[in-house]
Write a protein that holds these residues in place. Sequence first.
Motif, PDB file in Angstrom:
ATOM      1  N   VAL A  36       0.626  -1.297   0.048  1.00  0.00           N
ATOM      2  CA  VAL A  36       0.255   0.122   0.036  1.00  0.00           C
ATOM      3  C   VAL A  36       0.762   1.277  -0.059  1.00  0.00           C
ATOM      4  CG1 VAL A  36      -1.987  -1.088   1.000  1.00  0.00           C
ATOM      5  CG2 VAL A  36      -0.191  -0.173   2.513  1.00  0.00           C
ATOM      6  N   HIS A  92       0.029   6.910   3.084  1.00  0.00           N
ATOM      7  CA  HIS A  92      -1.281   6.158   2.958  1.00  0.00           C
ATOM      8  C   HIS A  92      -2.051   6.228   4.550  1.00  0.00           C
ATOM      9  CE1 HIS A  92      -3.675   2.355   3.082  1.00  0.00           C
ATOM     10  NE2 HIS A  92      -3.460   2.660   1.551  1.00  0.00           N
ATOM     11  N   CYS A 133     -11.324  -0.795  -1.773  1.00  0.00           N
ATOM     12  CA  CYS A 133      -9.885  -0.695  -1.092  1.00  0.00           C
ATOM     13  C   CYS A 133      -9.997  -1.404   0.155  1.00  0.00           C
ATOM     14  CB  CYS A 133      -9.728   0.587  -0.761  1.00  0.00           C
ATOM     15  SG  CYS A 133      -8.257   1.034   0.391  1.00  0.00           S
ATOM     16  N   HIS A 189     -10.678  -0.171   3.596  1.00  0.00           N
ATOM     17  CA  HIS A 189     -11.560   1.094   3.803  1.00  0.00           C
ATOM     18  C   HIS A 189     -12.549   0.786   5.085  1.00  0.00           C
ATOM     19  CE1 HIS A 189     -15.037  -1.703   1.873  1.00  0.00           C
ATOM     20  NE2 HIS A 189     -15.829  -0.937   2.782  1.00  0.00           N
ATOM     21  N   CYS A 220     -10.850   2.961   7.636  1.00  0.00           N
ATOM     22  CA  CYS A 220     -10.035   4.070   7.365  1.00  0.00           C
ATOM     23  C   CYS A 220     -10.766   5.306   7.661  1.00  0.00           C
ATOM     24  CB  CYS A 220      -9.870   4.030   5.727  1.00  0.00           C
ATOM     25  SG  CYS A 220      -8.910   5.440   5.206  1.00  0.00           S
ATOM     26  N   CYS A 259     -14.197   4.386  -2.203  1.00  0.00           N
ATOM     27  CA  CYS A 259     -13.223   3.415  -1.578  1.00  0.00           C
ATOM     28  C   CYS A 259     -13.969   2.015  -1.443  1.00  0.00           C
ATOM     29  CB  CYS A 259     -12.960   3.864  -0.082  1.00  0.00           C
ATOM     30  SG  CYS A 259     -12.142   5.551  -0.423  1.00  0.00           S
ATOM     31  N   ASP A 268     -10.773  -0.506  -6.170  1.00  0.00           N
ATOM     32  CA  ASP A 268      -9.842  -0.862  -5.462  1.00  0.00           C
ATOM     33  C   ASP A 268      -8.527   0.165  -6.202  1.00  0.00           C
ATOM     34  OD1 ASP A 268      -7.556  -2.251  -4.178  1.00  0.00           O
ATOM     35  OD2 ASP A 268      -7.617  -4.071  -5.541  1.00  0.00           O
ATOM     36  N   PRO A 269      -7.858   0.714  -5.296  1.00  0.00           N
ATOM     37  CA  PRO A 269      -6.928   1.944  -5.603  1.00  0.00           C
ATOM     38  C   PRO A 269      -5.740   1.188  -6.236  1.00  0.00           C
ATOM     39  CG  PRO A 269      -7.037   1.808  -3.184  1.00  0.00           C
ATOM     40  CD  PRO A 269      -8.287   1.004  -3.772  1.00  0.00           C
ATOM     41  N   ALA A 272      -1.231   3.399  -2.356  1.00  0.00           N
ATOM     42  CA  ALA A 272      -2.082   2.527  -3.201  1.00  0.00           C
ATOM     43  C   ALA A 272      -3.640   3.200  -2.269  1.00  0.00           C
ATOM     44  CB  ALA A 272      -2.237   1.223  -3.026  1.00  0.00           C
ATOM     45  N   CYS A 273      -3.771   4.660  -2.570  1.00  0.00           N
ATOM     46  CA  CYS A 273      -4.959   5.218  -1.937  1.00  0.00           C
ATOM     47  C   CYS A 273      -5.664   6.318  -2.930  1.00  0.00           C
ATOM     48  CB  CYS A 273      -4.318   5.970  -0.615  1.00  0.00           C
ATOM     49  SG  CYS A 273      -5.690   6.909   0.191  1.00  0.00           S
ATOM     50  N   HIS A 274      -6.809   6.490  -2.962  1.00  0.00           N
ATOM     51  CA  HIS A 274      -7.266   7.464  -3.735  1.00  0.00           C
ATOM     52  C   HIS A 274      -7.118   8.826  -3.392  1.00  0.00           C
ATOM     53  CE1 HIS A 274      -9.528   4.223  -6.168  1.00  0.00           C
ATOM     54  NE2 HIS A 274     -10.303   3.904  -4.945  1.00  0.00           N
TER      55      HIS A 274
END
Length: 329
Positions: free
Chosen positions: A235, A249, A286, A289, A292, A299, A303-304, A316-318
């Motif tokens: 990530v 992240h 994700c 999520h 988070c 999310c 999947d980012p 790996a995060c929007h």
Amino acid sequence: SRHLLDVRDLRVEFHTHDGVVRALNGVSYYVNAGESLAVLGESGSGKSVSAQAIMGILDTPPAKVAGGTIRYRGEDMLTMREDQRRRIRGAEIAMVFQDALSALNPVFTVGFQISENLRRRLGMSKSDAYRRAVELMDLVRIPAAKDRVKDFPHQFSGGMRQRVMIAMALALDPAVLIADEPTTALDVTVQAQIMDLLADLRRDLDMALILITHDLGVVADVADRIAVMYAGRIVENANVHDLYSNPGHPYTEGLLASIPRVDLKGQQLKSIKGMPPNMLHPPSGCPFHPRCTYAQDICTQEDPPLRDVGVQRSSACHYAEEVLDGARD
Ligand code: SF4
Ligand code: MG
């Protein structure tokens, strides 16, 4: 560019009675000669699985390497001939496991066990191999190595046994040392000594080190770069300084908030809410999520992908940019 060890898009599945567990979902990382990478993650994140794939411990069912490449000096270990692979594993790439007591054979002296590969794989004579074993015990700072080479594993403390394991791993002069939670079973003081030892060995022997750990607190002094894993994927990738000073992240941010930091005065320790996902039924979108604090509707659906968010760093995060900006701190 060609890295010493280059894991690309690695996919590993476990075929269980209850279904398929995708333990690794396209994991990529690399190390160059003399460099140190920490692979960080909670138990079940897949951090050990990638090392097991490199060492060939996953070559039998129920585990299945379902895709990707593991290149060593440019050659894919997953497709090369078995004899080539055997030459690399244990010699070029060696591994230290977390539990020295069960990894060592109680009925043989440590000297016998350290020198075994020297005799078997290098064809050294028994006396030369023992001499080398003593040197290796000196190298890992076991006091009075010459007197202790004929001792049995139970005659050593936990920390000293872990040093014996490291000496065994170093016997064939590997270019890459993988250490999987090498200090988990040890008390804090001994943990720090072993970490210091690994850092020094890496430098003195110009060896690449992959340190697999769940403990973000121990990596700062040992690693150049960190790959953070969650639910079978990476990530965040960053160098240690960037990651500590500005995580990219939300999961990394949560991990940092949960460890004591000397650089933050009046810090309140907070643990990440919720539990790691059940890998048989991972969350949609994700995988982080449900835990988070940044999560939005997207999310739960998308999947980012891991994407570049700076120089030599990826997330790996929007909402990586928002996390990096730290607008909410
Ligand atoms: Fe959180 Fe969404 Fe980023 Fe996943 S993609 S870490 S849920 S903000
Ligand atoms: Mg593990």
